[in-house]
Design an enzyme around this catalytic site. Structure first.
Site, PDB file in Angstrom:
ATOM      1  N   CYS A   2       0.583  -1.358  -0.152  1.00 42.11           N
ATOM      2  CA  CYS A   2       0.003   0.003   0.076  1.00 42.11           C
ATOM      3  C   CYS A   2       0.808   1.236   0.176  1.00 42.11           C
ATOM      4  O   CYS A   2       1.834   1.170   0.339  1.00 42.11           O
ATOM      5  CB  CYS A   2      -0.877   0.081   1.253  1.00 42.11           C
ATOM      6  SG  CYS A   2      -1.703  -1.374   1.423  1.00 42.11           S
ATOM      7  N   ARG A  27       4.890   0.646  -5.863  1.00 43.79           N
ATOM      8  CA  ARG A  27       4.869  -0.340  -4.941  1.00 43.79           C
ATOM      9  C   ARG A  27       3.893  -1.460  -5.163  1.00 43.79           C
ATOM     10  O   ARG A  27       3.751  -2.552  -4.411  1.00 43.79           O
ATOM     11  CB  ARG A  27       4.349   0.412  -3.639  1.00 43.79           C
ATOM     12  CG  ARG A  27       5.486   1.530  -3.216  1.00 43.79           C
ATOM     13  CD  ARG A  27       4.786   2.641  -2.232  1.00 43.79           C
ATOM     14  NE  ARG A  27       4.582   1.795  -0.935  1.00 43.79           N
ATOM     15  CZ  ARG A  27       5.394   1.688   0.111  1.00 43.79           C
ATOM     16  NH1 ARG A  27       6.570   2.300  -0.162  1.00 43.79           N
ATOM     17  NH2 ARG A  27       5.070   1.075   1.353  1.00 43.79           N
ATOM     18  N   TRP A  76      -2.994  -2.691  -1.635  1.00 42.69           N
ATOM     19  CA  TRP A  76      -2.669  -4.004  -2.120  1.00 42.69           C
ATOM     20  C   TRP A  76      -3.307  -5.010  -1.204  1.00 42.69           C
ATOM     21  O   TRP A  76      -3.007  -4.950  -0.066  1.00 42.69           O
ATOM     22  CB  TRP A  76      -1.166  -4.093  -1.913  1.00 42.69           C
ATOM     23  CG  TRP A  76      -0.655  -5.376  -2.693  1.00 42.69           C
ATOM     24  CD1 TRP A  76      -0.264  -5.452  -4.115  1.00 42.69           C
ATOM     25  CD2 TRP A  76       0.078  -6.273  -1.870  1.00 42.69           C
ATOM     26  NE1 TRP A  76       0.419  -6.521  -4.160  1.00 42.69           N
ATOM     27  CE2 TRP A  76       0.522  -7.381  -3.097  1.00 42.69           C
ATOM     28  CE3 TRP A  76       0.118  -6.859  -0.681  1.00 42.69           C
ATOM     29  CZ2 TRP A  76       1.130  -8.701  -2.642  1.00 42.69           C
ATOM     30  CZ3 TRP A  76       0.548  -8.123  -0.578  1.00 42.69           C
ATOM     31  CH2 TRP A  76       1.267  -8.954  -1.489  1.00 42.69           C
ATOM     32  N   ASN A 100      -1.414   1.216   5.797  1.00 41.01           N
ATOM     33  CA  ASN A 100      -0.431   0.417   5.383  1.00 41.01           C
ATOM     34  C   ASN A 100      -0.081  -0.394   6.214  1.00 41.01           C
ATOM     35  O   ASN A 100       0.270  -0.203   7.415  1.00 41.01           O
ATOM     36  CB  ASN A 100       0.743   1.245   4.777  1.00 41.01           C
ATOM     37  CG  ASN A 100       1.740   0.346   4.099  1.00 41.01           C
ATOM     38  OD1 ASN A 100       1.475  -0.873   3.845  1.00 41.01           O
ATOM     39  ND2 ASN A 100       2.972   0.822   3.784  1.00 41.01           N
ATOM     40  N   GLY A 101      -0.065  -1.702   6.128  1.00 38.23           N
ATOM     41  CA  GLY A 101       0.454  -3.068   7.157  1.00 38.23           C
ATOM     42  C   GLY A 101      -0.755  -3.975   7.257  1.00 38.23           C
ATOM     43  O   GLY A 101      -1.655  -4.055   6.482  1.00 38.23           O
ATOM     44  N   GLU A 480      18.544 -15.982 -10.501  1.00 39.70           N
ATOM     45  CA  GLU A 480      17.814 -14.570 -10.697  1.00 39.70           C
ATOM     46  C   GLU A 480      17.288 -14.474 -12.040  1.00 39.70           C
ATOM     47  O   GLU A 480      16.220 -13.872 -12.482  1.00 39.70           O
ATOM     48  CB  GLU A 480      19.069 -13.716 -10.598  1.00 39.70           C
ATOM     49  CG  GLU A 480      18.856 -12.178 -10.995  1.00 39.70           C
ATOM     50  CD  GLU A 480      17.865 -11.583  -9.921  1.00 39.70           C
ATOM     51  OE1 GLU A 480      17.173 -12.396  -9.089  1.00 39.70           O
ATOM     52  OE2 GLU A 480      17.072 -10.523 -10.221  1.00 39.70           O
ATOM     53  N   LYS A 484      13.488 -13.340 -12.830  1.00 40.65           N
ATOM     54  CA  LYS A 484      13.046 -12.108 -13.658  1.00 40.65           C
ATOM     55  C   LYS A 484      12.025 -12.426 -14.514  1.00 40.65           C
ATOM     56  O   LYS A 484      11.161 -11.791 -14.940  1.00 40.65           O
ATOM     57  CB  LYS A 484      14.617 -11.588 -14.371  1.00 40.65           C
ATOM     58  CG  LYS A 484      14.850 -10.241 -14.267  1.00 40.65           C
ATOM     59  CD  LYS A 484      15.128  -9.500 -13.049  1.00 40.65           C
ATOM     60  CE  LYS A 484      14.133  -9.659 -11.763  1.00 40.65           C
ATOM     61  NZ  LYS A 484      14.802  -9.188 -10.658  1.00 40.65           N
ATOM     62  N   GLU A 487       8.555 -13.385 -12.995  1.00 42.31           N
ATOM     63  CA  GLU A 487       7.704 -12.191 -12.529  1.00 42.31           C
ATOM     64  C   GLU A 487       7.125 -11.319 -13.564  1.00 42.31           C
ATOM     65  O   GLU A 487       6.147 -10.714 -13.231  1.00 42.31           O
ATOM     66  CB  GLU A 487       8.447 -11.579 -11.286  1.00 42.31           C
ATOM     67  CG  GLU A 487       9.742 -10.736 -11.665  1.00 42.31           C
ATOM     68  CD  GLU A 487      10.290 -10.061 -10.416  1.00 42.31           C
ATOM     69  OE1 GLU A 487      11.633  -9.864 -10.621  1.00 42.31           O
ATOM     70  OE2 GLU A 487       9.720  -9.726  -9.450  1.00 42.31           O
ATOM     71  N   HIS A 503      18.533 -36.186 -12.394  1.00 42.83           N
ATOM     72  CA  HIS A 503      17.874 -36.911 -10.845  1.00 42.83           C
ATOM     73  C   HIS A 503      16.525 -36.729 -10.923  1.00 42.83           C
ATOM     74  O   HIS A 503      15.680 -36.507  -9.855  1.00 42.83           O
ATOM     75  CB  HIS A 503      18.622 -36.432  -9.810  1.00 42.83           C
ATOM     76  CG  HIS A 503      20.043 -36.702  -9.670  1.00 42.83           C
ATOM     77  ND1 HIS A 503      20.536 -38.080  -9.597  1.00 42.83           N
ATOM     78  CD2 HIS A 503      20.926 -36.035  -9.954  1.00 42.83           C
ATOM     79  CE1 HIS A 503      21.772 -38.074  -9.867  1.00 42.83           C
ATOM     80  NE2 HIS A 503      22.254 -36.800 -10.025  1.00 42.83           N
ATOM     81  N   LYS A 602       6.402  -3.795  -4.797  1.00 42.74           N
ATOM     82  CA  LYS A 602       7.982  -3.322  -5.019  1.00 42.74           C
ATOM     83  C   LYS A 602       8.414  -3.693  -3.534  1.00 42.74           C
ATOM     84  O   LYS A 602       9.419  -4.088  -3.340  1.00 42.74           O
ATOM     85  CB  LYS A 602       8.100  -2.123  -5.371  1.00 42.74           C
ATOM     86  CG  LYS A 602       9.577  -1.534  -5.438  1.00 42.74           C
ATOM     87  CD  LYS A 602      10.464  -2.198  -6.334  1.00 42.74           C
ATOM     88  CE  LYS A 602      11.792  -1.883  -6.436  1.00 42.74           C
ATOM     89  NZ  LYS A 602      12.379  -2.850  -7.232  1.00 42.74           N
TER      90      LYS A 602
END
Ligand code: AGP
Length: 607
Positions: A2, A27, A76, A100-101, A480, A484, A487, A503, A602
C-alpha cells in the site's frame, strides 16, 4: 504494498494526492482512494483498479473533491478482495483513515467492537482501526490515537483525519514506513520520498509509535505518550530526474541501463589506493577476523545476490556461508549467535521478513551487517553495520540495478575479508579490485549491442515453461534469470543446477520447454556442455549465455548470446545483463505491464 499520501496546504489537494499516489504506483496496488475536506466536510472517492479508474469514476460521477486538506491511498489487498468497498479510505464516522500494514489482532478487536454494537461494511482490518478510533474518540485526536495504537498488534502506518478538525492531518506508524514532508506553508505525509519530492526535499522520518500533526502552522511530532518531541529534519538528495523514465519506455529498461553508473557510485567511495576500505560502514580487518561463519538472509532477488556472495566468499575467504530465505530463517530456530555475522540484503530496507530475521539474529547475539539501498529505512537503521548501495531509486518492481550493486558490494566485502584473513595477498586484492572497477565498461558494451536479446525473447513468448541451468556461480545466476522472467513475463520457469537435471527434472524436457544455459565458469564448461547435449537430445531448444570467444559446437545450441571476456569470478555481474534484457523484452512482447507486474508489490512490508 500500500501507498499513503496526505496533504495540507494551499494547492488543489486532490491533485497533490493523485500525483503522489502515481509516484507510489511502483509499490504495487489493486485499488485507490482519497478523502478530502470540501467545505468543511470529508468527501471520499475510491475505486477498484488503477488510479486512472478512480479518476474516470470521479469524472463520470462529477465527484472529484476540491479542497486543501486530505489523505489518499493505493491498496494492495491483504484482508478482503480488491473491491470498491474494501478500498481505503475507511471511515469510522468522525474518523477517516488510510492504512499500510496488517493488524494481526483484528479479529479480537472486531469481536469486541461488534459486542459494543459497532457494524462493519468491509472485510478489511483497516476498517476496524477506523471504527476503534471513532469508538475511543474523546475530542482530542492525539490522546485518542495514542490510546488506540496501544491496542493494535501488527504493523501499521496510518494517515488520519478527524471530521471536527478540518485543518489538520494526523499520522502514526509502527513498522510500516512513513515520512512527513515539510514544504513552505504546506506539509505532506507519504510512504516514500518519490511521492513528495516534487514539492519538497525536507522530511521527518517517523519512528515507532510517533504521532505527527500537520496543520497550517507546520508539523509537530509527539511521542507515543503525546509529549512533543524534536526530530532531525532530513533532506532527500534524490535527483527528481532519477524518478522519471528519462526517455526509456519503462523504468525497468532505464534501470538496466543505469547499472554501470550504479556500480561506480557504489564501489568508488569504498576503494582507497586500490584496496577495499569499508571502515565508514563499521567494517575493519579486526572486525572481520572475529567471524567464524556468515549467514546471509534476504528475500527474492536480494537472496539471489546473497547466493552469488556465498560462492565468492567461500572461494576467496574460505569461510563457510549459508544463505537463507528470510521467511524461513525467522521461524526455524536458526543456529546463529556470537561469532556469526548475519548479512541482511534488501533494496527497500523495509521487507518485513528480512527485518524480523535481522532482529532475531541480533537477539541471538550475532552481529548484523545490512546491505541496503533505501536510505534511512528500518533495516538500515537497526543493523550493527551498514553498507548502502548507491543505486538511486529503483521504481520497477523487477529488481535489476539493485541486484547489480548488491553483488558489487558482496565482491568488495569478499575481497576485503579474504585479504583480512590472509587468504589472498595485497597484489591479488588490488588485481581483483581493478577488475571490479572494469565491470561497468563491460556491461556498457553489452547494453550497446543488446539486439540479440530481443530476438531471443521473441523465441520464448509461446513457451509454457522454461528451465534455466548452470553450475556453480552460473547456477546462482540462473536463479535470478529465472525469477526475472517469471515475475514479468508470467511464463513459468525454474532454475536448476545443471548436474542435478538427471535426478528427475530432465523428464520434463520437451520441444516446448526451452532451456537457457548459463556457462561462464571455465572449469565447469565441459560439464555444462554435456548437460546441454542431454537436454538438446531430448528435444529442448537451447539458448546459451557464454563468452563470445568460447568455441561452442554450433550443433549443440539453437541460439547464443556472447559475453565479453572477463575473469570467471566476476562473470555474474556481466552475464546477468542479457538475462535481465531477455526477461524485459519477453514481457514487452507479451504486452504485459512491465514495471507493475500483476500481484506483485515493490516493497513487501507485510509477512
Ligand atoms: C525482485 O525482482 C523482486 N521484485 C523481489 O524478489 C525483491 O527482490 C524482494 O521482495 C526483496 O525486496 P527487498 O530487496 O526490498 O528486501
Amino acid at each position: 504494498m500500500c501507498g499513503i499520501v496526505g496533504y495540507i496546504g494551499s494547492r488543489d489537494c486532490t491533485e497533490v494526492l493523485l500525483n503522489g499516489l502515481t509516484k507510489l504506483e511502483y509499490r504495487g496496488y489493486d485499488s485507490a482512494g482519497i478523502a478530502v475536506f470540501q467545505n468543511g466536510k470529508i468527501s471520499v472517492a475510491k475505486s477498484k483498479g488503477r488510479l486512472k479508474n478512480l479518476e474516470e469514476k470521479m469524472e463520470q460521477e462529477n465527484s472529484r473533491p476540491f479542497g486543501h486538506v486530505g489523505i489518499g491511498h493505493t491498496r494492495w489487498a491483504t484482508h478482503g478482495e480488491p473491491s470498491d468497498v474494501n478500498s481505503h479510505p475507511h471511515s469510522g464516522g468522525r474518523v477517516t483513515i488510510v492504512h499500510n500494514g496488517i493488524i494481526e489482532n483484528y479479529k479480537e478487536l472486531k469481536d469486541y467492537l461488534i459486542s459494543q454494537g459497532v457494524t462493519f461494511d468491509s472485510d478489511t482490518d483497516t476498517e476496524i482501526v477506523a471504527k476503534l478510533l471513532d469508538y475511543r474518540y474523546n475530542g482530542s485526536p492525539i490522546q485518542t490515537i495514542s490510546a488506540t495504537v496501544r491496542d493494535l498488534e501488527g504493523s501499521y502506518a496510518l494517515g488520519i483525519i478527524f471530521a471536527d478538525h478540518p485543518d489538520q492531518v494526523y499520522a502514526v506508524r509502527c513498522e510500516s514506513p512513513l515520512i512527513v514532508g515539510v514544504g513552505e506553508n504546506e506539509s505532506f505525509i507519504a510512504s516514500d520520498v518519490p511521492a513528495i519530492i516534487e514539492y519538497t526535499r525536507d522530511y521527518y522520518l517517523l519512528e515507532h509509535e510517533e504521532i505527527a500533526v500537520l496543520s497550517g502552522d507546520g508539523v509537530q511530532i509527539f511521542d507515543s505518550f503525546g509529549t512533543p518531541i524534536q526530530k532531525e529534519l532530513k533532506t532527500a538528495d534524490w535527483d527528481v530526474e532519477a524518478i522519471g523514465k528519462g526517455g526509456y519506455a519503462h523504468f525497468m529498461l532505464k534501470e538496466i541501463h543505469e547499472q554501470p553508473t550504479a556500480i561506480r557510485n557504489t564501489i568508488s567511495p569504498r576503494i582507497q589506493d586500490g584496496l577495499p576500505n569499508l571502515e565508514e560502514c563499521g567494517i575493519t580487518p579486526e572486525v572481520l577476523r572475529r567471524f567464524r561463519h556468515i549467514q546471509v538472509v534476504a528475500c527474492g532477488t536480494a537472496m539471489h545476490a546473497g547466493t552469488v556472495g556465498k560462492y565468492v566468499i567461500e572461494k576467496l575467504a574460505k569461510i563457510p556461508v549459508t544463505v537463507d530465505i528470510a521467511s524461513e530463517f525467522r521461524y526455524r530456530d536458526p543456529l546463529v549467535g556470537e561469532g556469526d555475522l548475519v548479512i541482511i540484503i534488501s533494496q527497500s530496507g523495509e521487507t518485513a521478513d528480512s527485518l524480523a530475521a535481522m532482529r532475531l539474529a541480533k537477539s541471538l547475539g550475532a552481529k548484523t551487517l545490512a546491505i541496503v539501498n533505501a536510505m534511512g529505512s528500518s533495516i538500515a537503521r537497526e543493523a550493527d553495520m551498514l553498507i548502502y548501495t548507491h543505486a538511486g531509486p529503483e521504481i520497477a518492481v523487477a529488481s535489476t540495478k539493485a541486484y547489480m550493486v548488491q553483488i558489487a558490494v558482496m565482491y568488495l566485502f569478499s575481497f576485503e575479508l579474504a585479504f583480512a584473513l590472509g587468504q589472498i595477498d595485497e597484489a591479488e586484492c588490488r588485481r581483483l579490485i581493478r577488475l571490479l572497477q572494469q565491470t561497468p565498461d563491460a556491461i556498457q558494451s553489452i547494453l550497446e549491442h543488446k539486439e540479440k536479446t530481443q530476438y531471443i525473447a521473441a523465441s520464448l513468448i509461446n513457451a509454457d515453461s522454461l528451465l534455466y541451468i548452470g553450475r556453480g556461480l552460473d547456477y546462482a545466476l540462473s536463479m535470478e534469470g529465472s525469477l526475472k522472467l517469471k515475475e514479468i513475463s508470467y511464463i513459468h520457469s525454474e532454475s536448476y543446477a545443471a548436474g542435478e537435471l538427471k535426478h528427475g527434472t530432465i523428464s520434463l524436457i520437451t520441444d516446448n520447454m526451452p532451456v537457457i544455459a548459463v556457462a561462464t565458469q571455465k572449469a565447469l564448461m565441459e560439464k555444462t556442455i554435456s548437460n546441454i547435449k542431454e537436454v538438446k537430445a531430448r528435444g529442448a531448444k537451447v539458448i546459451m549465455i557464454c563468452r563470445s570467444s568460447d568455441d561452442i559446437d554450433a550443433e549443440a545450441v539453437d541460439l547464443m548470446f556472447g559475453l565479453p571476456d572477463f575473469e570467471d569470478i566476476l562473470m555474474p555481474m556481466i552475464a546477468v545483463v542479457p538475462l535481465q534484457l531477455i526477461a524485459y523484452y519477453t514481457s514487452v512482447l507479451k504486452g504485459n505491464d512491465v514495471d507493475k507486474p500483476r500481484n506483485l508489490a515493490k516493497s513487501v512490508t507485510v509477512e
